[in-house]
Design a protein around this motif. Structure first.
Motif, PDB file in Angstrom:
ATOM      1  N   ASP A 151       0.830  -1.206   0.000  1.00 51.25           N
ATOM      2  CA  ASP A 151       0.000   0.000   0.000  1.00 51.25           C
ATOM      3  C   ASP A 151       0.865   1.257   0.000  1.00 51.25           C
ATOM      4  N   GLU A 152       1.926   1.248   0.805  1.00 48.37           N
ATOM      5  CA  GLU A 152       2.823   2.400   0.844  1.00 48.37           C
ATOM      6  C   GLU A 152       3.538   2.581  -0.486  1.00 48.37           C
ATOM      7  N   LEU A 153       3.905   1.460  -1.087  1.00 50.60           N
ATOM      8  CA  LEU A 153       4.574   1.526  -2.384  1.00 50.60           C
ATOM      9  C   LEU A 153       3.648   2.093  -3.452  1.00 50.60           C
ATOM     10  N   MET A 154       2.397   1.661  -3.478  1.00 48.65           N
ATOM     11  CA  MET A 154       1.444   2.184  -4.445  1.00 48.65           C
ATOM     12  C   MET A 154       1.261   3.686  -4.273  1.00 48.65           C
ATOM     13  N   ASN A 155       1.242   4.132  -3.044  1.00 48.27           N
ATOM     14  CA  ASN A 155       1.096   5.569  -2.786  1.00 48.27           C
ATOM     15  C   ASN A 155       2.318   6.333  -3.284  1.00 48.27           C
ATOM     16  N   LEU A 156       3.510   5.785  -3.085  1.00 48.20           N
ATOM     17  CA  LEU A 156       4.729   6.428  -3.590  1.00 48.20           C
ATOM     18  C   LEU A 156       4.717   6.517  -5.103  1.00 48.20           C
TER      19      LEU A 156
ATOM     20  N   VAL B  59      10.725   6.748  -8.315  1.00 49.98           N
ATOM     21  CA  VAL B  59      10.769   5.774  -7.229  1.00 49.98           C
ATOM     22  C   VAL B  59      11.553   4.561  -7.721  1.00 49.98           C
ATOM     23  N   ILE B  60      12.594   4.178  -6.966  1.00 45.66           N
ATOM     24  CA  ILE B  60      13.399   3.002  -7.289  1.00 45.66           C
ATOM     25  C   ILE B  60      13.089   1.945  -6.241  1.00 45.66           C
ATOM     26  N   VAL B  61      12.619   0.782  -6.697  1.00 52.79           N
ATOM     27  CA  VAL B  61      12.164  -0.257  -5.786  1.00 52.79           C
ATOM     28  C   VAL B  61      12.980  -1.530  -6.020  1.00 52.79           C
ATOM     29  N   LEU B  62      13.493  -2.077  -4.940  1.00 57.85           N
ATOM     30  CA  LEU B  62      14.136  -3.381  -4.990  1.00 57.85           C
ATOM     31  C   LEU B  62      13.175  -4.397  -4.389  1.00 57.85           C
TER      32      LEU B  62
ATOM     33  N   SER C 155       6.701  -9.082  -1.731  1.00 57.06           N
ATOM     34  CA  SER C 155       5.578  -8.288  -2.215  1.00 57.06           C
ATOM     35  C   SER C 155       4.745  -9.058  -3.227  1.00 57.06           C
ATOM     36  N   GLN C 156       3.429  -8.827  -3.175  1.00 52.67           N
ATOM     37  CA  GLN C 156       2.532  -9.418  -4.167  1.00 52.67           C
ATOM     38  C   GLN C 156       2.648  -8.717  -5.519  1.00 52.67           C
ATOM     39  N   MET C 157       3.304  -7.572  -5.542  1.00 49.81           N
ATOM     40  CA  MET C 157       3.421  -6.792  -6.768  1.00 49.81           C
ATOM     41  C   MET C 157       4.584  -7.245  -7.651  1.00 49.81           C
ATOM     42  N   THR C 158       5.464  -8.087  -7.109  1.00 48.82           N
ATOM     43  CA  THR C 158       6.658  -8.483  -7.868  1.00 48.82           C
ATOM     44  C   THR C 158       6.307  -9.106  -9.210  1.00 48.82           C
ATOM     45  N   ARG C 159       5.282  -9.941  -9.220  1.00 52.05           N
ATOM     46  CA  ARG C 159       4.912 -10.658 -10.441  1.00 52.05           C
ATOM     47  C   ARG C 159       4.449  -9.720 -11.547  1.00 52.05           C
ATOM     48  N   LEU C 160       4.092  -8.490 -11.199  1.00 52.57           N
ATOM     49  CA  LEU C 160       3.681  -7.526 -12.223  1.00 52.57           C
ATOM     50  C   LEU C 160       4.865  -7.011 -13.035  1.00 52.57           C
TER      51      LEU C 160
ATOM     52  N   GLY D 193       5.249   6.950 -12.621  1.00 53.23           N
ATOM     53  CA  GLY D 193       4.397   5.773 -12.530  1.00 53.23           C
ATOM     54  C   GLY D 193       4.656   4.706 -13.568  1.00 53.23           C
ATOM     55  N   VAL D 194       5.491   4.993 -14.567  1.00 55.53           N
ATOM     56  CA  VAL D 194       5.774   4.020 -15.632  1.00 55.53           C
ATOM     57  C   VAL D 194       6.996   3.184 -15.233  1.00 55.53           C
TER      58      VAL D 194
END
Length: 323
Positions: free
Chosen positions: A31-36, A43-46, A83-88, A103-104
């Motif tokens: 949820d925090e990641l989606m808000n960022l 935003v750089i996410v590992l 994270s459940q978002m990794t598969r995306l 956002g891209v």
């Protein structure tokens, strides 16, 4: 003395907290990641997993780059564990480094090398994949003439295609790898690019077509990783049968094609159309057979009687003449 000891303990604790904070990236929930992603420019996410040695190595590399990336991009640098978002964004799961620009997402697909990571992120502050529509496709690509805009590698997608959504970060990585050699783009088959998709016979998504010098090459390989796409665009396309690029359809031809495509996607409609036509044909025949013979009017009867009298008088006069 007690005050000095208290100050020393406080300073030691502060340095410990600082060291601990420096030892790992800031962890965020989904949820925090989606808000960022929605609110921040970069935003750089590992994406990591629990008890994952490669993830720990990648995180240590990013810790060393954190200050450089913050100074150069002003980016948020965080990690999302399990994270459940990794598969995306990554077909190979963790670790996965994803750079969000407005956002891209862009998936980093290179080796664990600080210079290469820094160069890739700095060099791709803006999305590299172009959005093409029915309105601008031919003008921008000039694929039917093979003119001045260069080669184009195009992904056809729809908004309700899950596989297409999972390809976005990888397709951006393809665009980043090929942007000095060719154009990488995408077309929404379901909305703004429906006529373009019909033009090239795109029925299912995701579908990939390379346009090169007035010819087109369909990517029918099952592998959808970044390296396979890049290899195909650079050289492997030569092993695929080329096709001539069809010219843009007229509005009438496009309407006919749209109807044909609809019937292909909905084969049951053929049965309904044939049954409806058959019922209409049989009904027309039955109505024609059961229709009563038209009644003759009184005027027509009088005309027929008078014409009959005239014919009889003419015949009697001819007989008299013969005598």
């Amino acid at each position: 003395m007690r005050g000095a000891r208290y100050f020393i303990l406080l300073a030691t604790f502060a340095s410990f907290v600082f060291a601990v904070a420096r030892s790992e990236l800031e962890r965020v929930s989904d949820d925090e990641l989606m808000n960022l992603i929605r609110t921040e420019k970069y935003v750089i996410v590992l994406f990591t997993a629990h008890d994952c040695d490669p993830c720990d190595k990648f995180e240590n590399e990013m810790l060393g780059l954190r200050e450089h990336l913050v100074d150069a991009l002003g980016a948020w640098i965080v990690k999302a564990e399990d994270s459940q978002m990794t598969r995306l964004y990554s077909p190979t799961r963790e670790p996965a480094l994803v750079f969000f620009r407005h956002g891209v997402p862009l998936l980093y697909d290179g080796p664990l090398n600080d210079e290469l990571i820094l160069h890739t992120l700095n060099d791709n502050k803006e999305p590299s994949v172009k959005e093409l529509t029915d309105e601008n496709f031919e003008h921008l690509t000039q694929v039917s003439t093979g003119a001045t805009t260069g080669d184009w590698f195009v992904l056809f997608f729809t908004n309700d295609c899950v596989d297409c959504q999972r390809l976005q970060a990888r397709w951006e990585a393809v665009g980043a790898r090929l942007k000095t050699r060719m154009n990488v783009a995408r077309v929404n088959r379901g909305t703004t690019g429906a006529a373009t998709a019909r033009r090239f016979g795109v029925f299912h998504v995701p579908q990939f077509i390379l346009f090169r010098q007035g010819k087109m090459y369909n990517y029918d390989i099952r592998n959808h990783d970044v390296q396979s796409f890049v290899s195909f665009a650079q050289d492997w396309y030569k092993n695929v049968k080329s096709e001539r690029v069809p010219l843009p359809k007229s509005p009438f031809d496009d309407l006919v094609q749209m109807i044909v495509d609809y019937l292909k996607e909905n084969p049951s409609m053929w049965v309904i159309a044939l049954v409806t036509a058959g019922i209409g044909f049989v009904a027309a025949i039955l109505m024609r057979r059961s229709a009563p013979a038209p009644k003759k009017s009184k005027k027509s009867d009088k005309k027929e009687k008078s014409s009959g009298k005239e014919k009889s008088s003419d015949s009697t006069e001819s007989k008299k003449k013969q005598k």
